[in-house]
Design a protein around this motif. Structure first.
Motif, PDB file in Angstrom:
ATOM      1  N   GLY A  18       0.822  -1.215   0.000  1.00 44.89           N
ATOM      2  CA  GLY A  18       0.000   0.000   0.000  1.00 44.89           C
ATOM      3  C   GLY A  18       0.850   1.258   0.000  1.00 44.89           C
TER       4      GLY A  18
ATOM      5  N   LEU B 153       0.959   4.100  -2.968  1.00 47.85           N
ATOM      6  CA  LEU B 153       0.760   5.537  -2.743  1.00 47.85           C
ATOM      7  C   LEU B 153       1.942   6.339  -3.283  1.00 47.85           C
ATOM      8  CD1 LEU B 153      -0.729   5.459   0.862  1.00 47.85           C
ATOM      9  CD2 LEU B 153      -1.952   6.057  -1.240  1.00 47.85           C
TER      10      LEU B 153
ATOM     11  N   GLN C  87      -4.110   5.196  -5.598  1.00 47.89           N
ATOM     12  CA  GLN C  87      -4.949   5.292  -4.403  1.00 47.89           C
ATOM     13  C   GLN C  87      -5.743   4.005  -4.154  1.00 47.89           C
ATOM     14  OE1 GLN C  87      -5.145   7.665  -1.937  1.00 47.89           O
ATOM     15  NE2 GLN C  87      -6.511   6.143  -1.002  1.00 47.89           N
TER      16      GLN C  87
ATOM     17  N   VAL D 123      -4.814   2.959   1.623  1.00 51.33           N
ATOM     18  CA  VAL D 123      -5.204   2.609   0.258  1.00 51.33           C
ATOM     19  C   VAL D 123      -6.622   2.037   0.244  1.00 51.33           C
ATOM     20  CG1 VAL D 123      -4.719   0.944  -1.593  1.00 51.33           C
ATOM     21  CG2 VAL D 123      -2.848   2.199  -0.541  1.00 51.33           C
TER      22      VAL D 123
ATOM     23  N   THR E 145      -7.884   1.628 -11.262  1.00 49.42           N
ATOM     24  CA  THR E 145      -6.605   1.364 -10.593  1.00 49.42           C
ATOM     25  C   THR E 145      -5.687   0.643 -11.567  1.00 49.42           C
ATOM     26  OG1 THR E 145      -5.478   0.202  -8.790  1.00 49.42           O
ATOM     27  CG2 THR E 145      -7.459  -0.831  -9.658  1.00 49.42           C
TER      28      THR E 145
ATOM     29  N   GLY F 139      -7.830   3.434   4.355  1.00 51.73           N
ATOM     30  CA  GLY F 139      -8.510   3.191   3.088  1.00 51.73           C
ATOM     31  C   GLY F 139      -9.856   2.531   3.261  1.00 51.73           C
TER      32      GLY F 139
END
Length: 464
Positions: free
Chosen positions: A35, A39, A44, A72, A94, A149
């Motif tokens: 994660g 980032l 994200q 995330v 993504t 997240g």
């Protein structure tokens, strides 16, 4: 909680044994480290999925929590084939994803295949995750992050199947037998192929992480015997098999011949080159010597490369090649598809080609071939394989004026065959393969390799 073991961080993925080197606490740390890496790349969201292994639900839940702890957002696809996670990184919001899978390993294994910002990570990028966990000790939790997240589920099944059905068209109906070895491909293969217009006999398509019938690995002939028997006893025209997570393809003809992936690549290359004349076609060092002249004859440029699905994907991006393939069964279509390895899509493309023929098995059996061995393994102690391979590259002398290729290990090209020895990137073994025009030539080439290996390591227990 298990201590973090560096041994699970392999060349192309992370893989360990449940309760020995891999558990929920380790999965959480991996999620958190991935994660943070996502980032850092401006990503994200991360899409995740899992195969049918019994340890999958617990590992996936912990992985998701680790990703969220890093801040995330998680999109969980549930039980899917590995290529469906790759598909998700191409069609969802993504470019990063993690598949929880032990691939074709025994039931007590599991692991993670990872795509970070559009690239299948390998080598140093995987080691960087290990170093990140060690540096941060993985102790942070979601409550320590200002904005943890979110978590959402998503069903990608229909979109994936419809994308293939919209792309691949059969020339005629065909009856096929499909053996999924109780791997996760069984949850999708029947519906996909019936949607294409196939009559499907399903073998071991119930997803069962115990793999009660045979190992889900079509690279080994013993795992294809049920499929061979089914073709002999029914009116199915062709047999298709998948590995445990659905990213590799096996093929069997009506008369029980196994068509290994380097020969499958001949049909795929001939087809793809009709749309991409003059293009490079990638293949790994384990493939038949008949593949390069075949590619040239069909107007392409053959490019031999290292073994490893992540490495081939990276090379595909670098070269712009429309097709790549490995002897292990990973086939990568950038032509009409996304460039990732996908056993289900590759099978669909094969059926598209085969249904143009009245006798698909005759076409497959007519592809060039020689006497050859399957993969042979010289088993060694941890680290010994790399040292031995370095010694062979430096010191091995072969009689005559053979061409020696050192892209990945040592591939020696003779006028009548080839021999290969390369260090596995995942286990402490030297992988070998041999091919020749006659059994006598095969024995001669193996004899030469035996001599140079025993000269370097007199106590080596060779598998031939």
């Amino acid at each position: 909680m298990l201590p973090l073991s560096r041994t699970i961080f392999k060349a192309y993925d992370i893989r360990g044994i449940i309760a020995k080197t891999l558990d929920a606490s380790v999965a959480h740390k991996i999620g958190q480290a991935f994660g943070q890496a996502a980032l850092a790349k401006g990503e994200q969201r991360v899409v995740i999925g899992r195969d049918g292994r019994l340890s999958g639900p617990e590992l996936t839940a912990a992985l998701a929590q680790g990703l969220q702890a890093a801040g995330v957002d998680v999109i969980d696809l549930g039980v899917v084939a590995t290529p469906m996670v790759y598909f998700g990184t191409n069609v969802l919001d993504t470019r990063s994803g993690i598949m929880v899978t032990g691939s074709h390993n025994p039931p007590d294994y599991n692991g993670f295949k990872m795509v970070l910002a559009g690239e299948a990570i390998h080598g140093e990028a995987i080691q960087a995750l290990y170093h990140s966990i060690v540096a941060h000790d993985g102790s942070a939790s979601a409550k320590d992050v200002a904005n943890p997240g979110t978590y959402a589920t998503h069903d990608i099944r229909a979109a994936y199947i419809e994308r293939i059905l919209g792309d691949v068209k059969l020339a005629r109906p065909i009856k096929i037998a499909v053996d999924c070895g109780n791997g996760v491909a069984g949850a999708f293969a029947g519906d996909l192929f019936r949607g294409m217009g196939c009559d499907v006999i399903e073998l071991f398509c119930e997803v069962d992480g115990n793999f009660p019938n045979h190992h889900p690995d079509p690279a080994h002939p013993e795992n294809l015997q049920d499929l061979i028997r089914c073709l002999a006893e029914t009116d199915a025209e062709i047999g298709i098999a998948f590995d445990g997570d659905g990213d590799r393809l096996g093929v069997v003809t009506k008369d029980g011949q196994i068509i290994y992936p380097d020969r499958q690549m001949m049909l795929f290359a001939a087809d793809v080159l009709t749309r991409h004349p003059g293009a490079q076609i990638l293949y790994d060092v384990k493939c038949t010597r008949h593949l390069a002249p075949w590619i040239s004859k069909h107007g392409g440029v053959p490019l031999m490369y290292k073994t490893g699905h992540s490495l081939v994907k990276a090379k595909l991006r670098e070269t712009g090649a429309p097709l790549g393939g490995e002897m292990s069964g990973h086939i990568f279509f950038k032509d009409r598809w996304y460039g990732f390895d996908d056993g289900l899509y590759s099978a669909a493309r094969l059926l598209e080609i085969l249904t143009r023929e009245a006798d698909p098995s005759a076409l497959l059996n007519s592809l060039p071939q020689s006497d050859s061995t399957p993969e042979l393994h010289l088993e060694l102690k941890e680290g010994e394989n790399v040292a031995l391979m370095d010694m062979l590259r430096r010191d091995a002398v072969f009689p005559g004026n053979e061409q020696i290729i050192t892209i990945d290990g040592l591939r020696v090209e003779y006028a009548d065959g080839f021999g290969l020895a390369r260090s596995s990137n995942t286990t402490p073994v030297i992988v070998m393969r041999f091919e020749a025009e006659t059994p006598a030539a095969l024995a001669r080439i193996q004899g030469q390799f035996k001599s140079v290996i025993l000269a370097a390591k007199p106590d080596a227990e060779l598998p031939f």
